[in-house]
Design an enzyme around this catalytic site. Structure first.
Site, mmCIF file in Angstrom:
data_model
loop_
_atom_site.group_PDB
_atom_site.id
_atom_site.type_symbol
_atom_site.label_atom_id
_atom_site.label_comp_id
_atom_site.label_asym_id
_atom_site.label_seq_id
_atom_site.Cartn_x
_atom_site.Cartn_y
_atom_site.Cartn_z
ATOM 1 N N HIS A 29 3.269 -9.326 -2.293
ATOM 2 C CA HIS A 29 4.324 -9.439 -2.326
ATOM 3 C C HIS A 29 4.914 -8.360 -1.521
ATOM 4 C CE1 HIS A 29 8.124 -11.453 -3.355
ATOM 5 N NE2 HIS A 29 7.683 -11.361 -5.239
ATOM 6 N N ALA A 30 4.652 -6.758 -1.211
ATOM 7 C CA ALA A 30 5.380 -5.999 -0.100
ATOM 8 C C ALA A 30 5.427 -6.424 0.943
ATOM 9 C CB ALA A 30 4.136 -4.587 -0.924
#
Length: 471
Positions: free
Chosen positions: A143-144
């Protein structure tokens, strides 16, 4: 010339720090694809060829984390150059008879594994042996690395509107210009500069934030006003516990035409219908267990904070609370209450958009943020503090037309998302080619069999269709 460094925002880095609590923070999908009836076609090899061909156009899949020395700032991205596709794209085979239950169990197991941080933060697993003769693909991307907009951009690079066989190439892929890694001094300078800029932006934004807060507080509705009017407390459920390392997963497709028909018939949005289906399903699930709270369950719903035209390659999202009215017996009344709640939320987010932070200074953050994350897990803090939500529900619009990947037709594209301590259930919905693709992932301790929830969602849709037909 050394590889360019791109410091992560506070929000993006936060997804990495949260993993120190033991919960993987990647998102992904389970795709079911129909391979072309062509002699010698092998989807795994075709996917390797496709990534080798198109990876130069997908910079996110080449990025490697570069950590700042002595916690001087948030981690940074640098172009990793050559990518070992054999590592990132593997294959598995289900044992006969290759049921949906077996496929979903394997996806749950794979999705619970952390991505190694010394390589680009993504992995694809080709899964063969499904009883439908389709090939399955489980994807994981941290998700980063990508938010919703980044995911759309990546899909546009990898997916086609017609079946196209990629040319056979080598199994490694390089960026157009492979630069050597930066030196320690350059890393330290970039990290300190980024932390100083983040701190300066925070101070520059302070007067405007104070003004917006004052103006909003003076609004007749008091959108900020009293905290008790804007922050809800959720009843304690089995979902609000420490999550284990084991997951359960299930997926189901619902006809999008049925959802649209209900939306028109009842005068509510498509998202309101989706939330009502979730509410009905969870009510039945908890009633069966005799654990339905007398107070409404609260769903955490992601909302985008991205301004129109903003193409920054970072996450710009926040969460809002939605009352699911699960304590209400009447299905139509529950739908009306959900529609009223989401209407208020849209107004609140519009007013508070500029007050919700997505960045914070990175100086020493890798030390204190990671420490807080570990403390959160070891102290089982999520079980001791009041719950702000019971689960996460996300509804993402997708492409309305059929797509192809490496020459194979994409039949289904089920989202697979994240659970964290205190939020052990996640229901993510994504539209695709006339279907509503639903992925339910949960901590196995909270929901031992996620298929119970997907079956309840199907029953909820049937119930609302009966109400719409006057039955």
């Amino acid at each position: 010339m050394a590889s360019r460094l791109r410091p992560l925002s506070g929000l993006d880095a936060g997804f990495l720090y949260l993993e120190d609590s033991g919960t993987p923070m990647h998102v992904g999908s389970l795709m079911l694809l129909q391979a072309p009836a062509r002699r010698g076609y092998d989807f795994h090899q075709a996917l390797l060829d496709l990534l080798s061909e198109r990876l130069p156009k997908a910079p996110a899949l080449r990025r490697i984390l570069q950590f700042a020395p002595m916690g001087l700032g948030h981690p940074m991205w640098r172009d990793g150059g050559e990518v070992d596709l054999e590592h990132h794209i593997s294959r598995r085979k289900l044992r006969a008879p290759g049921t949906d239950k077996q496929l979903h169990a394997l996806v749950a197991k794979l999705h619970a594994e952390l991505l190694p941080r010394d390589r680009p933060l993504w992995k694809f697993v080709v899964i063969e042996g499904h009883h439908s003769c389709c090939v399955a693909l489980h994807t994981r991307v941290h998700h980063a690395l990508l938010d919703g907009q980044g995911g759309v951009a990546l899909a546009q690079v990898l997916l086609d509107l017609e079946a196209r066989q990629p040319a056979k190439r080598g199994r490694g892929a390089k960026s157009p210009e492979v630069a050597p890694p930066p030196g320690a001094l350059a890393i330290a300078r970039t990290s300190l500069r980024a932390s100083a800029q983040q701190l300066a932006r925070m101070f520059r934004a302070l007067p405007e934030t104070v003004r917006l807060a004052r103006d909003s507080a003076g609004d007749a509705r008091g959108l900020i006003g009293r905290i008790r009017d804007n922050v809800l407390l959720a009843p304690r459920t089995a979902f609000n516990a420490q999550v284990s390392t084991e997951r359960s997963f299930s997926a189901v497709s619902l006809p999008l035409s049925d959802i649209k028909r209900l939306s028109r018939a009842f005068g509510v949005s498509l998202n309101d219908v989706v939330m009502a289906l979730v509410a009905h399903a969870l009510r039945q699930f908890l009633l069966t267990q005799r654990r339905l709270p007398t107070k409404s369950l609260i769903a955490a719903m992601p909302v985008s904070l991205r301004e129109a035209g903003n193409a920054d390659a970072n996450n710009q999202v926040s969460m809002v609370q939605v009352e699911l009215a699960t304590q209400v017996r009447d299905d139509l009344e529950r739908l009306r209450r959900i529609a009223a709640a989401t209407g208020e939320i849209r107004e609140r987010v519009g007013a508070l958009r500029h007050l919700i932070p997505t960045d914070f200074p990175g100086l020493a953050a890798p030390i204190w943020a990671s420490g807080l994350s570990r403390l959160w897990a070891r102290g089982r803090i999520a079980e001791k503090l009041p719950a702000l939500a019971n689960l996460v529900v996300s509804n993402v619009p997708g492409p309305p037309m059929p797509l192809y990947l490496a020459g194979a037709r994409l039949l289904h594209n089920y989202p697979v998302s994240i659970v964290t301590h205190g939020l052990g259930l996640n229901i993510t919905v994504q539209s695709y080619n006339g279907q509503l693709e639903v992925g339910v992932i949960a901590c196995r301790n909270a929901v031992p069999d996620a298929a119970v929830v997907t079956r309840a969602l199907q029953e909820a849709l049937e119930r609302y269709l009966q109400l719409q037909n006057g039955i």
